[in-house]
Write a protein that holds these residues in place. Sequence first.
Motif, short mmCIF file in Angstrom:
data_model
loop_
_atom_site.label_atom_id
_atom_site.label_comp_id
_atom_site.label_asym_id
_atom_site.label_seq_id
_atom_site.Cartn_x
_atom_site.Cartn_y
_atom_site.Cartn_z
N GLN A 1 57.41 -12.73 -54.18
CA GLN A 1 57.89 -13.91 -53.47
C GLN A 1 58.40 -14.97 -54.44
O GLN A 1 57.77 -15.27 -55.45
N ASN A 2 59.56 -15.52 -54.13
CA ASN A 2 60.14 -16.60 -54.92
C ASN A 2 60.03 -17.92 -54.16
O ASN A 2 60.24 -17.96 -52.94
N SER A 3 59.70 -19.01 -54.87
CA SER A 3 59.62 -20.36 -54.30
C SER A 3 58.87 -20.38 -52.97
O SER A 3 59.43 -20.71 -51.92
N TRP B 1 75.18 -23.17 -46.53
CA TRP B 1 74.17 -24.11 -46.06
C TRP B 1 74.60 -25.56 -46.22
O TRP B 1 74.13 -26.44 -45.49
N SER B 2 75.51 -25.83 -47.17
CA SER B 2 76.09 -27.17 -47.27
C SER B 2 76.96 -27.44 -46.05
O SER B 2 76.99 -28.57 -45.53
N ALA B 3 77.66 -26.41 -45.60
CA ALA B 3 78.46 -26.53 -44.38
C ALA B 3 77.56 -26.82 -43.19
O ALA B 3 77.87 -27.64 -42.33
N TYR B 4 76.42 -26.13 -43.14
CA TYR B 4 75.46 -26.36 -42.06
C TYR B 4 74.95 -27.80 -42.08
O TYR B 4 74.72 -28.41 -41.03
N THR C 1 67.13 -25.80 -47.86
CA THR C 1 67.66 -24.45 -48.02
C THR C 1 68.73 -24.41 -49.11
O THR C 1 68.83 -23.44 -49.87
N VAL C 2 69.53 -25.48 -49.22
CA VAL C 2 70.48 -25.58 -50.32
C VAL C 2 69.73 -25.55 -51.64
O VAL C 2 70.11 -24.84 -52.58
N LEU C 3 68.64 -26.32 -51.72
CA LEU C 3 67.81 -26.34 -52.94
C LEU C 3 67.26 -24.95 -53.25
O LEU C 3 67.25 -24.52 -54.41
N LEU C 4 66.82 -24.26 -52.20
CA LEU C 4 66.28 -22.90 -52.38
C LEU C 4 67.31 -21.97 -53.01
O LEU C 4 67.00 -21.22 -53.95
N TRP C 5 68.54 -22.02 -52.52
CA TRP C 5 69.59 -21.13 -53.05
C TRP C 5 70.13 -21.60 -54.41
O TRP C 5 70.62 -20.79 -55.18
#
Length: 225
Positions: free
Chosen positions: A142-144, A202-205, A180-184
């Motif tokens: 598992q990551n983050s 996710w930035s678009a979201y 989620t942006v931070l996660l990616w």
Amino acid sequence: MKKAAGHWSRFELAWLVVFTLIAVVFTVISKDSFFGFTVFITGVLCVVLTAKGKLASYGFGMYNTFGYAYLAYINGLFGEVMLNLLFFVPMNVVGFYMWSKNMQGGKLSMRQMGMRGILLTAGVCISGALLLGFGLSFIPAQNSPYIDALTTVLSVVATLLMVRRFKEQWLVYIVLNMFTVLLWVIRTLEGSGEGLLMIVMWSAYLINAGYGYYNWNKGAKEALS
């Protein structure tokens, strides 16, 4: 064609064109697969149509759910995998049914929560993220774990609010999309090949969530008047 396009504002059309072009550019630059590109596009269409209160959002959402689950799996984000396959798939079906029962003249009836509901929602998000993050931290690959857990819990809560037609879903989505942006970003720095495209998606979201709140806020006020 003109009749269909007439239901879209200039902002919405420009938004779709801009992020579609960005998706194409990033797909070429990062040498991402056509599959990754389709996940991006269906996700964009899904959230834009949701912001407009359109039933068609659930069709694009179903494809995006399966596609994103696969990308999360190969990147070791198992909380995201479980979220998409065990929750979003059935909720796409439930959401379509519940929305179809609350359409008035082709327009979705939108609602708003009271202060008690808002406080309860915040408490569920915080406690749920801490508990799930603790559980995920025991998975070796598992990551983050805590960021993954937070985005997972926020996604569940936002989806439940969406199905029940509450405008506050978009406030949850704004926070969700930021994390989620931070996660990616973290996954990209660690070498993920799909990371850049997912950051753009996710930035678009995130941008759409702001528009979604604006649009649903108006819709909820109209329903009360």
